[in-house]
Write a protein that holds these residues in place. Structure first.
Motif, PDB file in Angstrom:
ATOM      1  N   ASN A  83      47.778  -9.006  56.133  1.00  0.00           N
ATOM      2  CA  ASN A  83      46.509  -9.714  56.151  1.00  0.00           C
ATOM      3  C   ASN A  83      46.218 -10.252  54.758  1.00  0.00           C
ATOM      4  OD1 ASN A  83      45.851  -9.142  58.903  1.00  0.00           O
ATOM      5  ND2 ASN A  83      45.446  -7.021  58.268  1.00  0.00           N
ATOM      6  N   PRO A  84      45.296 -11.217  54.657  1.00  0.00           N
ATOM      7  CA  PRO A  84      45.081 -11.848  53.349  1.00  0.00           C
ATOM      8  C   PRO A  84      44.720 -10.870  52.224  1.00  0.00           C
ATOM      9  CG  PRO A  84      44.009 -13.122  55.073  1.00  0.00           C
ATOM     10  CD  PRO A  84      44.515 -11.867  55.730  1.00  0.00           C
ATOM     11  N   ASP A  85      43.990  -9.814  52.539  1.00  0.00           N
ATOM     12  CA  ASP A  85      43.577  -8.886  51.481  1.00  0.00           C
ATOM     13  C   ASP A  85      44.539  -7.720  51.293  1.00  0.00           C
ATOM     14  OD1 ASP A  85      41.296 -10.316  50.798  1.00  0.00           O
ATOM     15  OD2 ASP A  85      40.081  -9.318  52.313  1.00  0.00           O
ATOM     16  N   ASP A  86      45.593  -7.650  52.100  1.00  0.00           N
ATOM     17  CA  ASP A  86      46.569  -6.576  51.919  1.00  0.00           C
ATOM     18  C   ASP A  86      47.359  -6.811  50.637  1.00  0.00           C
ATOM     19  OD1 ASP A  86      45.808  -5.382  54.309  1.00  0.00           O
ATOM     20  OD2 ASP A  86      47.476  -6.231  55.457  1.00  0.00           O
ATOM     21  N   GLY A  87      47.730  -5.738  49.994  1.00  0.00           N
ATOM     22  CA  GLY A  87      48.504  -5.826  48.761  1.00  0.00           C
ATOM     23  C   GLY A  87      49.740  -4.950  48.805  1.00  0.00           C
ATOM     24  N   ASN A  88      50.224  -4.584  47.626  1.00  0.00           N
ATOM     25  CA  ASN A  88      51.537  -3.937  47.565  1.00  0.00           C
ATOM     26  C   ASN A  88      51.577  -2.550  48.204  1.00  0.00           C
ATOM     27  OD1 ASN A  88      49.981  -2.940  45.388  1.00  0.00           O
ATOM     28  ND2 ASN A  88      51.803  -2.582  44.119  1.00  0.00           N
ATOM     29  N   THR A 140      49.875  -1.502  50.930  1.00  0.00           N
ATOM     30  CA  THR A 140      50.025  -1.721  52.369  1.00  0.00           C
ATOM     31  C   THR A 140      51.403  -2.286  52.696  1.00  0.00           C
ATOM     32  OG1 THR A 140      47.667  -1.994  52.740  1.00  0.00           O
ATOM     33  CG2 THR A 140      49.125  -3.110  54.298  1.00  0.00           C
TER      34      THR A 140
END
Lengths: 273, 273, 273
Positions: free
Chosen positions: B240-245, B247
């Motif tokens: 998702n757009p707000d997921d980062g490393n 996740t």
């Protein structure tokens, strides 16, 4: 009631001393925090007696057993016993090497464990050297099933009598027994076996339950085992089709974070034999 | 076919012995479980020979190299070789310190590794001391690109000949070579470099592929490398757009958990040179 | 501006040497990568001087202090000081055991720390032995609140003067002070305390900020502390009703991964006293 045991952890926020393996230690810390307890990890022989003194319970896990930390396990275990703290042994991989089997046995000889928690193969290795292990997993030939349940219950009670401890044998069916009484618990999901360290996490959680429920150790141990299995069920219900074992790990700890006494009472599946 | 190599891991469920660093060890364990293999972590010189004997492959990773575990690496490696088990070396940070470079070189001199897997700088450090590293990451000046690919392939084959091992050099383009043949693999995402331990995870996974595919080690190694890159692609598609490393780390392991042979065959991007 | 400090980390990608505990080390590595920095973990006395030489900053954390790594902490710290690198001390559990309190004090006597970061109880234990700890958490009686804020600010400045270091005391209200100036920071969420290692993660992140902002250490330290708290706020806003502390851990690191200077400038909540 299992729910009361859980609520006692939240109310009493016990500090739990863990001497545990470096594979799953982060998840052990997070599940303890999720339960309402506080973790401290300390494994140097130069401080473990002091550390365990300020704690309410001790969790000893031999998952990455090594010469540096073995003396710390004995020192902390003996000190915790002197203080009347509950002490748990998780004999990870007993049966897989002489170092593990012998160290686990010596620990049981010198320390009065409140609970010994492992899979069936580890417990068999502890009792008689007759269990075979597949590394840190139970051998299929040893598994407790509905077909051999009576035998499993008898083994759990005999092991408990032998060690003077509560014995918690976890697998598809979980058994939590003292010499006279055995909780047969049917919570959990087979997919929990695809996550590293659900057993280690349970051992940490179980120590918190013991610390928060003095005088009621057998029920507290059964409640902890049931809560872990129930968390596995609730977490599984939240999985999306593409989620796998890494996400499942997070959701199980999340489920412990949200669980209250009513949820545990409603979801616990067990009988007493 | 790469897919067959993957299915063999699921069918044969190899037990993999890991002597690895404490930074990424949990993810290594979970990716092994996701692949269908079983992990055991053991690093004490007093048990590693016994432990590796019950396993099907050995993964040696020097990511947090220290005096306590170096003897265990040599003892386990030699025992695994005697038993004919596949043995992998992940020379994390070779080139960053004398201890790492020298230990990695001595390991290659005394143990017949099936596969050596690292980034290009680590491999250069192993071969000639000519690589420079940025800690545990490859130096940009060393990177294998489309422009210098022929040179990279030649280096990989020469390194494989030198060590008598398969060499797996991972980066934007992955190279898996023996002395004569080199798989050039173009799976993966640059964002995988923002997660700690994707290389360590691959080394664990690769050892499982070797253990489950005896006699077909080169293709198995290439299949493992391709599957890790493909997991990075499939996981990225689920972000998702707000997921980062953090996740992303979970989703990559999840993708390995769900991958089957047909998916790998369909998604693998490689050529043989 | 705090945002400039953050952007400097992304632009300069400092390599950070960590001698840290095995409980939270994976999260420390991932948060450093999320920030744009690179981590290397190395704790053997035989290589730490070489490793720290190629790095831009050193983070020493005593969370699982043991006899094997204590000499490495002193050797690396002294070398980093000689080289003019910023060095941070995270005295986890100072006050909980003599080993921790004494080692932390000796470190402060022999190494010129740029920043000492801990909870209020740890800092009190370091200064005067007067703090009491609940394991690795601050004692409630010690907490900095709006009611005793002036006292907390005075303590932070005095501690900074005593050690000749910046002192970062984190809790419900965070204080970042040198002898003359104190940033009072009100970012963060109480739920961050239910995740293991948010303090350890901050110490890693803070070291990256110091390394990327030479000559502007106090503001850089305050910016790092504010960014961690803001990440906790942004991550909390993304939580689903059934998400718990394990998911929250992932989302906080994800938020650091996505944060830019403008976001930090917009979200930072602080005053200077």
């Amino acid at each position: 009631m299992f729910g009361t045991c859980l609520e006692n952890v939240r109310a009493r926020t016990p500090l739990v001393h863990n001497i545990t393996n470096y594979v799953t230690v982060n998840d052990v810390a997070n599940i303890l925090l999720a339960s309402g307890a506080s973790p401290i990890m300390s494994d140097d022989v130069g401080e473990v007696e002091e550390i365990t003194t300020i704690c309410a319970g001790l969790n000893i896990n031999i998952g990455t057993l090594n010469a540096r930390t073995i003396p710390a396990m004995f020192a902390a275990g003996k000190k915790a016993c002197q203080l009347g703290h509950p002490v748990l042994l998780d004999p990870v991989g007993a049966g897989a090497s002489s170092l593990r089997t012998n160290t686990a046995r010596q620990l049981t000889e010198q320390i009065d464990f409140t609970v010994i928690r492992g899979n069936i193969s580890e417990l068999k290795a502890l009792v008689a050297g007759s269990g075979s292990t597949k590394g840190v997993d139970a051998d299929v030939a040893d598994a407790v099933t509905e077909d051999n349940l009576a035998e499993g219950v008898a083994f759990a009670k005999a092991a408990a009598a032998r060690f003077g401890s509560i014995v918690a044998i976890t697998g598809a069916i979980d058994l939590v027994a003292d010499a006279n009484t055995c909780y047969v618990i049917r919570n959990g999901r087979p997919e929990m076996g695809r996550i590293t360290g659900t057993g280690c996490q349970l051992s940490g959680l179980l120590t918190a339950y013991l610390a928060a429920n003095p005088g009621n150790e057998l029920e507290a141990a059964a409640a902890a085992v049931s809560s872990m299995g129930l968390a596995g069920e609730l977490a599984w219900a939240r999985m999306n089709p593409d989620d796998g074992n890494s996400t499942y790990r997070n959701r199980i700890i999340d489920a412990i974070d949200h669980m209250d006494g009513a949820t545990l009472n409603g979801g616990a599946k067990y009988e007493v034999r």
